[in-house]
Motif scaffolding. Structure first.
Motif, PDB file in Angstrom:
ATOM      1  N   UNK A 101       0.825  -1.206   0.000  1.00 52.60           N
ATOM      2  CA  UNK A 101       0.000   0.000   0.000  1.00 52.60           C
ATOM      3  C   UNK A 101       0.862   1.259   0.000  1.00 52.60           C
ATOM      4  N   UNK A 102       1.895   1.256   0.834  1.00 49.68           N
ATOM      5  CA  UNK A 102       2.819   2.385   0.958  1.00 49.68           C
ATOM      6  C   UNK A 102       4.233   1.850   0.749  1.00 49.68           C
ATOM      7  N   UNK A 103       4.983   2.501  -0.088  1.00 52.31           N
ATOM      8  CA  UNK A 103       6.347   2.048  -0.384  1.00 52.31           C
ATOM      9  C   UNK A 103       7.257   3.268  -0.502  1.00 52.31           C
ATOM     10  N   UNK A 104       8.562   3.082  -0.378  1.00 55.32           N
ATOM     11  CA  UNK A 104       9.475   4.230  -0.355  1.00 55.32           C
ATOM     12  C   UNK A 104       9.576   4.925  -1.712  1.00 55.32           C
ATOM     13  N   UNK A 105       9.362   6.240  -1.683  1.00 52.37           N
ATOM     14  CA  UNK A 105       9.463   7.066  -2.891  1.00 52.37           C
ATOM     15  C   UNK A 105      10.282   8.332  -2.656  1.00 52.37           C
ATOM     16  N   UNK A 106      10.465   8.702  -1.386  1.00 50.19           N
ATOM     17  CA  UNK A 106      11.095   9.978  -1.054  1.00 50.19           C
ATOM     18  C   UNK A 106      12.513   9.747  -0.538  1.00 50.19           C
ATOM     19  N   UNK A 107      13.392  10.750  -0.643  1.00 51.52           N
ATOM     20  CA  UNK A 107      14.770  10.576  -0.182  1.00 51.52           C
ATOM     21  C   UNK A 107      14.879  10.153   1.278  1.00 51.52           C
ATOM     22  N   UNK A 108      13.967  10.650   2.128  1.00 53.62           N
ATOM     23  CA  UNK A 108      14.019  10.307   3.550  1.00 53.62           C
ATOM     24  C   UNK A 108      13.502   8.891   3.830  1.00 53.62           C
ATOM     25  N   UNK A 109      13.034   8.192   2.782  1.00 55.31           N
ATOM     26  CA  UNK A 109      12.550   6.820   2.929  1.00 55.31           C
ATOM     27  C   UNK A 109      13.473   5.793   2.256  1.00 55.31           C
ATOM     28  N   UNK A 110      14.510   6.244   1.629  1.00 54.30           N
ATOM     29  CA  UNK A 110      15.360   5.366   0.825  1.00 54.30           C
ATOM     30  C   UNK A 110      16.769   5.340   1.404  1.00 54.30           C
ATOM     31  N   UNK A 111      17.356   4.150   1.605  1.00 55.37           N
ATOM     32  CA  UNK A 111      16.893   2.829   1.169  1.00 55.37           C
ATOM     33  C   UNK A 111      16.113   2.039   2.215  1.00 55.37           C
ATOM     34  N   UNK A 112      16.014   2.554   3.453  1.00 51.28           N
ATOM     35  CA  UNK A 112      15.423   1.748   4.526  1.00 51.28           C
ATOM     36  C   UNK A 112      13.953   1.473   4.365  1.00 51.28           C
ATOM     37  N   UNK A 113      13.195   2.480   3.886  1.00 48.29           N
ATOM     38  CA  UNK A 113      11.797   2.246   3.582  1.00 48.29           C
ATOM     39  C   UNK A 113      10.819   2.909   4.526  1.00 48.29           C
ATOM     40  N   UNK A 114       9.598   2.365   4.534  1.00 50.42           N
ATOM     41  CA  UNK A 114       8.468   2.878   5.310  1.00 50.42           C
ATOM     42  C   UNK A 114       8.115   1.843   6.375  1.00 50.42           C
ATOM     43  N   UNK A 115       8.202   2.245   7.635  1.00 48.82           N
ATOM     44  CA  UNK A 115       8.143   1.300   8.747  1.00 48.82           C
ATOM     45  C   UNK A 115       6.993   1.622   9.701  1.00 48.82           C
ATOM     46  N   UNK A 116       6.568   0.622  10.451  1.00 50.74           N
ATOM     47  CA  UNK A 116       5.797   0.730  11.690  1.00 50.74           C
ATOM     48  C   UNK A 116       4.610   1.693  11.618  1.00 50.74           C
ATOM     49  N   UNK A 117       3.564   1.321  10.878  1.00 52.88           N
ATOM     50  CA  UNK A 117       2.406   2.210  10.733  1.00 52.88           C
ATOM     51  C   UNK A 117       1.496   2.228  11.951  1.00 52.88           C
ATOM     52  N   UNK A 118       0.822   3.356  12.135  1.00 52.16           N
ATOM     53  CA  UNK A 118      -0.360   3.468  12.985  1.00 52.16           C
ATOM     54  C   UNK A 118      -1.404   4.216  12.170  1.00 52.16           C
ATOM     55  N   UNK A 119      -2.682   3.915  12.389  1.00 51.88           N
ATOM     56  CA  UNK A 119      -3.710   4.541  11.568  1.00 51.88           C
ATOM     57  C   UNK A 119      -4.923   4.911  12.397  1.00 51.88           C
ATOM     58  N   UNK A 120      -5.585   5.995  11.973  1.00 59.27           N
ATOM     59  CA  UNK A 120      -6.787   6.479  12.630  1.00 59.27           C
ATOM     60  C   UNK A 120      -7.637   7.180  11.576  1.00 59.27           C
ATOM     61  N   UNK A 121      -8.943   7.260  11.807  1.00 54.89           N
ATOM     62  CA  UNK A 121      -9.822   8.032  10.944  1.00 54.89           C
ATOM     63  C   UNK A 121     -10.473   9.123  11.772  1.00 54.89           C
TER      64      UNK A 121
END
Length: 316
Positions: A101-121
């Motif tokens: 759903x979410x993958x690394x695209x930005x410099x601050x996400x590369x190369x380690x990636x997108x980690x540990x989500x929390x979600x709310x509506x």
């Protein structure tokens, strides 16, 4: 009508369930299964590990947003992380989406990636917090969506570019502000009116306790739950034996900085083989919480490799 009751009623309308959780009932949590709900699979983006899942109800379906890792990288950066999506009608049997759903695209996400989500509506907006990791520094980030299909990345939360992680946003505005507990050594509190500009209160609202199960570090777990007693924050912690166990704290709904009570012993211990053995041994790390059919389901990462769940019966 008291302002705190207004907020509780608002929250209840949002999720469709009146929230009444006895703080002490958290000690009655039981594992949903002796086996992981999700395990690594395939040879690509979720082949090494799946863990630390967020969870939210969308209509009558539970959406599980989980951290995955592949086998890329070496040294401090050891595998790129992405956020996968799995769906379930009962909360325990999940069907995974084939792509993250979410993958690394930005410099601050590369190369380690997108980690540990929390979600709310909140209102009509899904708000996802996650950690962007560039291989050297962790930065707490936010992404938003109105339809769970298209996501807008708002970037790092804090403009000073310091290390930051683990953002758990209170699921209703208080005084027209968003409040977020965050941090991975002590727990701090910040507020915002627009999700882009955040003000941090100067002192932590919770800190590790010497000689306790949470003596080394503490960090927020899932998005808090607003109950008739206050703001319930389940948190993760470690002691100096590097055993990770969950605890819980209750905050005043009219003053989210004020702690009312806190567990004096852990809610659970790593006991099963897949909780004790993995990338990081002896880890139970809760990041997802939903209420379904008078049960609180808490989803956790085990040993930074697998996903399990605890269940709390709310009928007693």
């Amino acid at each position: 009508m008291k302002r705190s009751l207004v907020i509780v009623l608002l929250f209840s309308c949002v999720i469709g369930v009146a929230v009444s959780i006895d703080f002490e009932s958290l000690y009655t949590m039981e594992r949903a299964s002796d086996f992981p709900l999700l395990m690594p699979q395939g040879i690509e983006w979720e082949s090494k590990a799946v863990f630390n899942p967020a969870a939210i109800m969308v209509d009558s379906t539970i959406y599980l947003l989980y951290r995955s890792e592949d086998w890329s990288g070496t040294g401090r950066w050891n595998g790129t992380s992405r956020i996968g999506l799995a769906k379930s009608t009962d909360g325990f049997e999940f069907t995974r989406e084939p792509s993250p759903l979410i993958y690394p695209t930005e410099p601050y996400e590369i190369p380690g990636g997108c980690e540990d989500p929390r979600i709310v509506k909140i209102d009509d907006l899904y708000i996802l917090t996650y950690t962007g990791y560039d291989g050297g520094k962790a930065r707490l980030c936010i992404a938003t969506s109105k339809d769970f299909a298209e996501w807008e990345k708002l970037g790092p939360v804090f403009k000073d570019d310091t290390w930051s992680k683990s953002g758990a946003i209170v699921p209703a505005k208080i005084d027209n502000k968003y409040y977020m507990y965050f941090g991975d050594s002590s727990i701090k509190l910040a507020y915002s009116t627009d999700l882009k500009n955040w003000t941090i209160f100067p002192r932590p609202v919770m800190e590790p306790r010497q000689g306790s199960f949470d003596s080394r570090l503490i960090e927020p777990g899932p998005a808090p739950i607003i109950t008739d007693e206050g703001i319930l924050l389940i948190y993760n912690s470690a002691d100096f034996s590097t055993i990770y166990r969950p605890g819980a704290a209750l905050f005043d709904i009219e003053n989210p900085r004020k702690i009312i009570k806190r567990t004096d012993k852990p809610l659970a211990e790593p006991e099963l083989s897949w909780e004790k053995q993995g990338q990081v041994p002896n880890v139970i790390f809760i990041e997802g919480a939903v209420i379904k059919e008078d049960r609180l389901i808490l989803y956790y990462g085990a040993a930074d490799t697998y996903i399990g769940a605890f269940v709390v019966d709310l009928t007693d």
